[in-house]
Design a protein around this motif. Structure first.
Motif, PDB file in Angstrom:
ATOM      1  N   ASN A 333      56.681  70.444  46.271  1.00 48.26           N
ATOM      2  CA  ASN A 333      55.414  70.456  47.023  1.00 48.26           C
ATOM      3  C   ASN A 333      54.421  71.467  46.452  1.00 48.26           C
ATOM      4  O   ASN A 333      53.253  71.452  46.816  1.00 48.26           O
ATOM      5  CB  ASN A 333      55.679  70.750  48.491  1.00 48.26           C
ATOM      6  CG  ASN A 333      56.467  72.027  48.679  1.00 48.26           C
ATOM      7  OD1 ASN A 333      57.415  72.285  47.946  1.00 48.26           O
ATOM      8  ND2 ASN A 333      56.090  72.834  49.646  1.00 48.26           N
ATOM      9  N   GLU A 334      54.911  72.345  45.562  1.00 45.92           N
ATOM     10  CA  GLU A 334      53.995  73.337  44.985  1.00 45.92           C
ATOM     11  C   GLU A 334      53.392  72.736  43.718  1.00 45.92           C
ATOM     12  O   GLU A 334      54.124  72.293  42.838  1.00 45.92           O
ATOM     13  CB  GLU A 334      54.764  74.615  44.640  1.00 45.92           C
ATOM     14  CG  GLU A 334      55.343  75.286  45.866  1.00 45.92           C
ATOM     15  CD  GLU A 334      56.519  76.201  45.524  1.00 45.92           C
ATOM     16  OE1 GLU A 334      56.634  76.639  44.366  1.00 45.92           O
ATOM     17  OE2 GLU A 334      57.339  76.437  46.433  1.00 45.92           O
ATOM     18  N   TYR A 335      52.084  72.716  43.632  1.00 44.40           N
ATOM     19  CA  TYR A 335      51.425  72.057  42.507  1.00 44.40           C
ATOM     20  C   TYR A 335      50.796  73.057  41.561  1.00 44.40           C
ATOM     21  O   TYR A 335      50.133  73.999  41.980  1.00 44.40           O
ATOM     22  CB  TYR A 335      50.345  71.113  43.040  1.00 44.40           C
ATOM     23  CG  TYR A 335      49.503  70.476  41.967  1.00 44.40           C
ATOM     24  CD1 TYR A 335      50.024  69.466  41.165  1.00 44.40           C
ATOM     25  CD2 TYR A 335      48.187  70.877  41.772  1.00 44.40           C
ATOM     26  CE1 TYR A 335      49.247  68.876  40.179  1.00 44.40           C
ATOM     27  CE2 TYR A 335      47.403  70.283  40.793  1.00 44.40           C
ATOM     28  CZ  TYR A 335      47.939  69.286  40.005  1.00 44.40           C
ATOM     29  OH  TYR A 335      47.165  68.696  39.038  1.00 44.40           O
ATOM     30  N   ASN A 336      51.021  72.831  40.289  1.00 45.98           N
ATOM     31  CA  ASN A 336      50.419  73.643  39.249  1.00 45.98           C
ATOM     32  C   ASN A 336      50.124  72.648  38.115  1.00 45.98           C
ATOM     33  O   ASN A 336      51.050  72.068  37.552  1.00 45.98           O
ATOM     34  CB  ASN A 336      51.447  74.703  38.839  1.00 45.98           C
ATOM     35  CG  ASN A 336      51.049  75.465  37.611  1.00 45.98           C
ATOM     36  OD1 ASN A 336      50.278  74.994  36.792  1.00 45.98           O
ATOM     37  ND2 ASN A 336      51.598  76.655  37.488  1.00 45.98           N
ATOM     38  N   ALA A 337      48.822  72.431  37.840  1.00 45.05           N
ATOM     39  CA  ALA A 337      48.440  71.362  36.900  1.00 45.05           C
ATOM     40  C   ALA A 337      49.182  71.492  35.566  1.00 45.05           C
ATOM     41  O   ALA A 337      49.642  70.499  35.000  1.00 45.05           O
ATOM     42  CB  ALA A 337      46.937  71.382  36.679  1.00 45.05           C
ATOM     43  N   GLY A 338      49.336  72.718  35.082  1.00 48.27           N
ATOM     44  CA  GLY A 338      49.979  72.911  33.786  1.00 48.27           C
ATOM     45  C   GLY A 338      51.441  72.500  33.799  1.00 48.27           C
ATOM     46  O   GLY A 338      51.970  72.020  32.802  1.00 48.27           O
ATOM     47  N   GLU A 339      52.103  72.694  34.933  1.00 47.42           N
ATOM     48  CA  GLU A 339      53.550  72.409  35.040  1.00 47.42           C
ATOM     49  C   GLU A 339      53.835  70.980  35.473  1.00 47.42           C
ATOM     50  O   GLU A 339      54.977  70.573  35.546  1.00 47.42           O
ATOM     51  CB  GLU A 339      54.153  73.314  36.119  1.00 47.42           C
ATOM     52  CG  GLU A 339      54.817  74.533  35.608  1.00 47.42           C
ATOM     53  CD  GLU A 339      55.549  75.248  36.746  1.00 47.42           C
ATOM     54  OE1 GLU A 339      55.801  74.673  37.811  1.00 47.42           O
ATOM     55  OE2 GLU A 339      55.835  76.426  36.546  1.00 47.42           O
ATOM     56  N   PHE A 340      52.786  70.248  35.850  1.00 55.11           N
ATOM     57  CA  PHE A 340      52.991  68.902  36.387  1.00 55.11           C
ATOM     58  C   PHE A 340      53.527  67.975  35.300  1.00 55.11           C
ATOM     59  O   PHE A 340      53.038  68.041  34.176  1.00 55.11           O
ATOM     60  CB  PHE A 340      51.660  68.371  36.951  1.00 55.11           C
ATOM     61  CG  PHE A 340      51.754  66.983  37.520  1.00 55.11           C
ATOM     62  CD1 PHE A 340      52.243  66.794  38.804  1.00 55.11           C
ATOM     63  CD2 PHE A 340      51.378  65.878  36.769  1.00 55.11           C
ATOM     64  CE1 PHE A 340      52.341  65.508  39.330  1.00 55.11           C
ATOM     65  CE2 PHE A 340      51.475  64.600  37.293  1.00 55.11           C
ATOM     66  CZ  PHE A 340      51.951  64.416  38.565  1.00 55.11           C
ATOM     67  N   PRO A 341      54.441  67.083  35.567  1.00 57.84           N
ATOM     68  CA  PRO A 341      55.211  66.936  36.799  1.00 57.84           C
ATOM     69  C   PRO A 341      56.513  67.728  36.725  1.00 57.84           C
ATOM     70  O   PRO A 341      57.183  67.723  35.718  1.00 57.84           O
ATOM     71  CB  PRO A 341      55.506  65.432  36.823  1.00 57.84           C
ATOM     72  CG  PRO A 341      55.613  65.062  35.358  1.00 57.84           C
ATOM     73  CD  PRO A 341      54.705  65.995  34.613  1.00 57.84           C
TER      74      PRO A 341
END
Ligand SMILES: Cc1cc2nc3c(=O)[nH]c(=O)nc-3n(C[C@H](O)[C@H](O)[C@H](O)COP(=O)(O)OP(=O)(O)OC[C@H]3O[C@@H](n4cnc5c(N)ncnc54)[C@H](O)[C@@H]3O)c2cc1C
Length: 502
Positions: A333-341
């Motif tokens: 549920n924690e979003y970080n654009a660089g780490e997605f997905p």
């Protein structure tokens, strides 16, 4: 018998409508989209059908509760549903260490597989799986056992956070992580998701998952057939825009197209927040409005859809899970654009005439609604260039991961497109594009679900926000809702009587 109007035409609406129609009620189902079905809808691109929200099915094998329910409704032979691979129902790959787990179905096979992979935890694995089955056994509803009361008493572990339950039995950190792999199927959050939700979903799939062959729309059409065969109707393409409530009694339902529907009783098969938007502030108590307004929703998903070039990618007859690393599964549920997905599930849905090659793939990456907050005020097709660019970047990130799993993946794709949490929000009228409605929280159970009965005397609730989400939970809740109208255990008894006759 009563006349019934059902607001919404998704999984819960159609099952509740079909059960009530079979009981002799005159049922009218009102769906906002032209195509009925909600999570059962199939949409088409270049002639290839994609299920929108029903890829993995539980409880539909002979003996399962949904099998019994569908048999009772006479729709089992109207659908083409197939088993996934028995020796590998799920495949989980961790990119960090390259390890792939191939999990078989069946309680004993499941235990033996993990005992083989983690021999030091052999006894603990059995104890953990036995605990899952014991927790689920406390839920009469899951096994279609009649109950004289809606008040249940449960063991201590039932309401523990799911991650605590796993950690109670399992010491090995990697194994703890792997055993939580079905998290995307129930929207799990560390410290919040109740153990019974984790147990239900695990037991459901360990007992044997299935998938539609062809498309998921066939179930919606089969249920529509039951409603129509008993004199009812299902209308699509005209959203309900208002309901009139006077002195805690619903008197009429109004649609965008200017139609007014009246009935003895009404069933709301939509998210409770969407229901509240249909009426004025006086109709429900302030306490109820505040509770629903502040209740958190489950997380959403960024879905990538692929049409393959002919004979380029093999058909895989089970669900696959990708994890970037251990330790991520409770933090999707924690979003970080660089780490997605951080993780996703992918599958090659089954065609009616399925051969060795896949025609398509669906890749569901968990994404919180907040990731697309800048475009929250926009509508489908008019979200603007920045949104399209954002979506393109996220799609490329997903495809990069698929390339790691299957080198040359992009070359095999003929068409790639994506949907975001906003798509889910607008398609189903589901606040925040929540995959599974309100987020079930063991720290605040009262806030995370709504009862079948409402303070409005002739209005009942059904769907994923009442008990459980998904292909198994929503139809079982439909029985609860229908029985609130026709009498406790009346339908369950008939389903079980038919089963005894076999
Ligand atoms: C991307 C995705 C993948 C999923 N995959 C799976 C899976 O593999 N297996 C599984 O078990 N579950 C899955 N789910 C969950 C499953 O789809 C839901 O739990 C289920 O569909 C919920 O049923 P429901 O009847 O409560 O809501 P829905 O099926 O969403 O139905 C609600 C209906 O109400 C309609 N509606 C809303 N507002 C109005 C209005 N004002 N007037 C008229 N109609 C209205 C909507 O258009 C919709 O058709 C998935 C969900 C999503 C989003």
């Amino acid at each position: 018998m009563d006349s019934i109007v059902v607001i919404g035409g998704g999984l819960g609406a159609l099952f509740t409508g079909a059960l009530l129609a079979k009981e002799g009620c005159r049922v009218t189902v009102l769906e906002k989209n032209k195509q009925i079905g909600g999570g059962l809808q199939t949409f088409y691109r270049r002639g290839v059908g994609f299920e929108s929200g029903m890829h993995l099915l539980g409880g539909i094998r002979p003996g399962g509760s949904i099998y019994k329910l569908c048999r009772y409704l006479g729709i089992m032979d109207k659908m083409d549903i197939r088993d996934v691979d028995h020796d590998c129902m799920d495949e989980i790959t961790y990119l960090s260490d390259g390890k792939t787990y191939r999990v078989p179905e069946g309680k004993e096979n499941f235990i033996a597989y993990f005992q083989h992979e983690f021999p030091d935890e052999a006894t603990h694995i059995r104890d953990y799986v036995e605990a899952l089955f014991a927790i689920v056994n406390e839920i009469d509803f899951f096994y279609l056992r009649t109950s004289n009361s809606h008040i249940y008493t449960h063991g201590e572990q039932f309401m523990w956070p799911a991650d605590r339950l796993i950690a109670h039995f399992i010491g090995n950190e990697k194994l703890r992580d792997v055993l939580a792999y079905m998290n995307p199927m129930y929207g799990g959050y560390a410290g919040h998701t109740p153990a019974y939700i984790h147990a239900l979903i695990n037991v459901l799939y360990i007992s044997g998952p299935s998938r539609f062959a062809g498309n998921s729309q066939q179930m919606a059409e089969a249920l529509r057939g039951v409603i129509e065969a008993h004199g009812g109707g299902v209308a699509g393409g005209d959203p309900v825009t208002g309901i009139d409530i006077t002195d805690r009694e619903l008197t009429a339902v109004r649609t965008l197209g200017g139609q007014t529907y009246t009935a003895d009783k009404y069933v709301a098969a939509i998210h409770p927040a969407a229901l509240l938007q249909l009426t004025d502030a006086k109709a429900f108590s302030r306490a109820f409005r505040t509770r629903i307004g502040s209740a958190p929703n489950s997380y959403s998903s960024f879905c990538v859809y692929v049409v393959f070039k002919p004979q380029s990618f093999p058909y895989i007859n089970h669900t696959c899970y990708y994890q970037s690393d251990y330790g991520m599964v409770w933090h999707y549920n924690e979003y970080n654009a660089g780490e997605f997905p951080r993780g996703f599930m992918y599958m090659t849905p089954c065609e009616a005439e399925q051969g060795p090659w896949a025609t398509k793939m669906i890749i569901n990456s968990i994404m919180p609604y907040s990731a697309c907050a800048p475009w929250a005020g926009t509508l489908t097709g008019r979200r603007g260039r920045a949104y399209e660019e954002w979506k393109r970047q996220r799609t490329e990130q997903v495809l990069d991961k698929m390339e790691r799993l299957f080198p040359g993946f992009r070359q095999k794709c003929d068409l790639v497109f994506a949907s975001s949490p906003l798509t889910i929000r607008d398609y189903y009228n589901e606040p925040e594009g929540a995959l599974y409605g309100l987020h079930k929280d063991c720290l605040n159970v009262a806030q995370s679900q709504v009862p079948v009965y409402t303070k409005v005397r002739n209005l009942y609730m059904t769907g994923q926000n009442v008990n459980l989400h998904g292909f198994c939970g929503v139809p079982l809740t439909a029985i609860n809702t229908a029985e609130a109208i026709v009498g406790l255990n009346r339908i369950t008894d008939k389903i079980n009587a038919l089963d005894d006759e076999k």
